[in-house]
Write a protein that holds these residues in place. Structure first.
Motif, PDB file in Angstrom:
ATOM      1  N   LEU A 266      28.974  39.034  24.369  1.00  0.00           N
ATOM      2  CA  LEU A 266      30.426  39.194  24.514  1.00  0.00           C
ATOM      3  C   LEU A 266      30.745  39.912  25.825  1.00  0.00           C
ATOM      4  N   TYR A 267      29.924  40.887  26.194  1.00  0.00           N
ATOM      5  CA  TYR A 267      30.115  41.554  27.493  1.00  0.00           C
ATOM      6  C   TYR A 267      29.882  40.582  28.652  1.00  0.00           C
ATOM      7  N   ILE A 268      28.897  39.721  28.517  1.00  0.00           N
ATOM      8  CA  ILE A 268      28.669  38.708  29.554  1.00  0.00           C
ATOM      9  C   ILE A 268      29.883  37.789  29.643  1.00  0.00           C
ATOM     10  N   SER A 269      30.434  37.433  28.499  1.00  0.00           N
ATOM     11  CA  SER A 269      31.624  36.589  28.464  1.00  0.00           C
ATOM     12  C   SER A 269      32.800  37.276  29.167  1.00  0.00           C
ATOM     13  N   LYS A 270      32.945  38.584  28.937  1.00  0.00           N
ATOM     14  CA  LYS A 270      33.987  39.333  29.645  1.00  0.00           C
ATOM     15  C   LYS A 270      33.762  39.287  31.152  1.00  0.00           C
ATOM     16  N   GLY A 271      32.513  39.410  31.570  1.00  0.00           N
ATOM     17  CA  GLY A 271      32.194  39.312  32.988  1.00  0.00           C
ATOM     18  C   GLY A 271      32.570  37.955  33.557  1.00  0.00           C
ATOM     19  N   SER A 272      32.333  36.903  32.787  1.00  0.00           N
ATOM     20  CA  SER A 272      32.713  35.561  33.224  1.00  0.00           C
ATOM     21  C   SER A 272      34.226  35.430  33.349  1.00  0.00           C
ATOM     22  N   CYS A 273      34.954  36.131  32.486  1.00  0.00           N
ATOM     23  CA  CYS A 273      36.425  36.151  32.606  1.00  0.00           C
ATOM     24  C   CYS A 273      36.834  36.789  33.934  1.00  0.00           C
ATOM     25  N   GLY A 274      36.146  37.854  34.304  1.00  0.00           N
ATOM     26  CA  GLY A 274      36.432  38.489  35.585  1.00  0.00           C
ATOM     27  C   GLY A 274      36.126  37.565  36.748  1.00  0.00           C
ATOM     28  N   GLU A 275      34.990  36.875  36.681  1.00  0.00           N
ATOM     29  CA  GLU A 275      34.646  35.900  37.726  1.00  0.00           C
ATOM     30  C   GLU A 275      35.723  34.820  37.817  1.00  0.00           C
ATOM     31  N   PHE A 276      36.136  34.325  36.667  1.00  0.00           N
ATOM     32  CA  PHE A 276      37.145  33.265  36.639  1.00  0.00           C
ATOM     33  C   PHE A 276      38.437  33.742  37.302  1.00  0.00           C
ATOM     34  N   ARG A 277      38.881  34.949  36.962  1.00  0.00           N
ATOM     35  CA  ARG A 277      40.123  35.469  37.544  1.00  0.00           C
ATOM     36  C   ARG A 277      39.985  35.646  39.056  1.00  0.00           C
ATOM     37  N   SER A 278      38.841  36.111  39.514  1.00  0.00           N
ATOM     38  CA  SER A 278      38.625  36.273  40.946  1.00  0.00           C
ATOM     39  C   SER A 278      38.705  34.927  41.662  1.00  0.00           C
ATOM     40  N   ARG A 279      38.143  33.915  41.053  1.00  0.00           N
ATOM     41  CA  ARG A 279      38.174  32.576  41.648  1.00  0.00           C
ATOM     42  C   ARG A 279      39.584  32.000  41.642  1.00  0.00           C
ATOM     43  N   LEU A 280      40.374  32.392  40.671  1.00  0.00           N
ATOM     44  CA  LEU A 280      41.777  31.957  40.672  1.00  0.00           C
ATOM     45  C   LEU A 280      42.494  32.467  41.913  1.00  0.00           C
ATOM     46  N   TYR A 281      42.189  33.692  42.321  1.00  0.00           N
ATOM     47  CA  TYR A 281      42.806  34.229  43.542  1.00  0.00           C
ATOM     48  C   TYR A 281      42.425  33.385  44.751  1.00  0.00           C
ATOM     49  N   ARG A 282      41.166  32.972  44.816  1.00  0.00           N
ATOM     50  CA  ARG A 282      40.748  32.110  45.929  1.00  0.00           C
ATOM     51  C   ARG A 282      41.519  30.794  45.910  1.00  0.00           C
ATOM     52  N   ALA A 283      41.691  30.227  44.711  1.00  0.00           N
ATOM     53  CA  ALA A 283      42.439  28.966  44.592  1.00  0.00           C
ATOM     54  C   ALA A 283      43.902  29.169  44.978  1.00  0.00           C
ATOM     55  N   LEU A 284      44.475  30.305  44.608  1.00  0.00           N
ATOM     56  CA  LEU A 284      45.867  30.607  44.969  1.00  0.00           C
ATOM     57  C   LEU A 284      45.994  30.787  46.480  1.00  0.00           C
ATOM     58  N   ASP A 285      45.086  31.546  47.062  1.00  0.00           N
ATOM     59  CA  ASP A 285      45.128  31.809  48.502  1.00  0.00           C
ATOM     60  C   ASP A 285      44.974  30.539  49.331  1.00  0.00           C
ATOM     61  N   ARG A 286      44.238  29.589  48.818  1.00  0.00           N
ATOM     62  CA  ARG A 286      44.054  28.320  49.531  1.00  0.00           C
ATOM     63  C   ARG A 286      45.128  27.297  49.160  1.00  0.00           C
ATOM     64  N   LYS A 287      46.076  27.731  48.353  1.00  0.00           N
ATOM     65  CA  LYS A 287      47.221  26.904  47.939  1.00  0.00           C
ATOM     66  C   LYS A 287      46.806  25.715  47.068  1.00  0.00           C
ATOM     67  N   TYR A 288      45.679  25.877  46.354  1.00  0.00           N
ATOM     68  CA  TYR A 288      45.276  24.855  45.397  1.00  0.00           C
ATOM     69  C   TYR A 288      46.075  24.997  44.109  1.00  0.00           C
TER      70      TYR A 288
ATOM     71  N   GLU B 297      44.165  37.655  28.223  1.00  0.00           N
ATOM     72  CA  GLU B 297      44.276  37.679  26.756  1.00  0.00           C
ATOM     73  C   GLU B 297      42.897  37.541  26.107  1.00  0.00           C
ATOM     74  N   ILE B 298      42.061  36.708  26.690  1.00  0.00           N
ATOM     75  CA  ILE B 298      40.710  36.533  26.159  1.00  0.00           C
ATOM     76  C   ILE B 298      39.925  37.835  26.270  1.00  0.00           C
ATOM     77  N   ILE B 299      40.071  38.535  27.382  1.00  0.00           N
ATOM     78  CA  ILE B 299      39.369  39.809  27.560  1.00  0.00           C
ATOM     79  C   ILE B 299      39.780  40.809  26.484  1.00  0.00           C
ATOM     80  N   VAL B 300      41.057  40.864  26.169  1.00  0.00           N
ATOM     81  CA  VAL B 300      41.535  41.763  25.117  1.00  0.00           C
ATOM     82  C   VAL B 300      40.913  41.384  23.774  1.00  0.00           C
TER      83      VAL B 300
END
Length: 132
Positions: A69-91, A106-109
């Motif tokens: 479950l902690y690994i899953s939380k870490g993957s949520c963090g990775e996913f959110r970080s990648r969303l910023y990259r997608a936003l910054d590149r206007k994807y 919400e999943i992290i909670v």
């Protein structure tokens, strides 16, 4: 808390599945402009969220489940970080970003609530049931 019989019953897994579907729809709609590396990373991290919940549950012991479950939380963090990259590149536009980001938070909670429950539970998982 009701007894969970299979990982598909876990709400955080269900929500992670929805997140994968939402991200996949944006990818399939061409939002990522053929940025194959970012597509792979977004799909990998979103899939890792649900996969680690499933794998940890199937280990049948609370300590291992909590670790996954902690690994899953870490993957949520990775996913959110990648969303910023997608936003910054206007994807992604701001609304698409917000929708996915909010879903991941919400999943992290949910994951943390499950971790907290398991850490205080008297039940240790089926792996540790004594035979009578």
């Amino acid at each position: 808390m009701a007894t969970i019989k299979c990982f598909e019953d876990i709400i955080s897994w269900q929500r992670a599945r929805e997140l994968c579907r939402l991200a996949g729809e944006l990818i399939d709609d061409g939002k990522f402009k053929h940025s194959y590396r970012l597509i792979d990373q977004i799909e990998g991290s979103s899939g890792s969220i649900m996969d680690n919940i499933a794998e940890g549950f199937e280990r049948s012991g609370n300590r291992e489940f909590i670790q996954f479950l902690y690994i899953s939380k870490g993957s949520c963090g990775e996913f959110r970080s990648r969303l910023y990259r997608a936003l910054d590149r206007k994807y992604l536009n701001q609304y698409e970003f917000y929708l996915l980001y909010k879903h991941a938070k919400e999943i992290i909670v949910l994951l943390q609530k499950l971790i907290d429950y398991l850490q205080t539970s008297e039940l240790k998982g089926t792996k540790f049931r004594s035979e009578r």
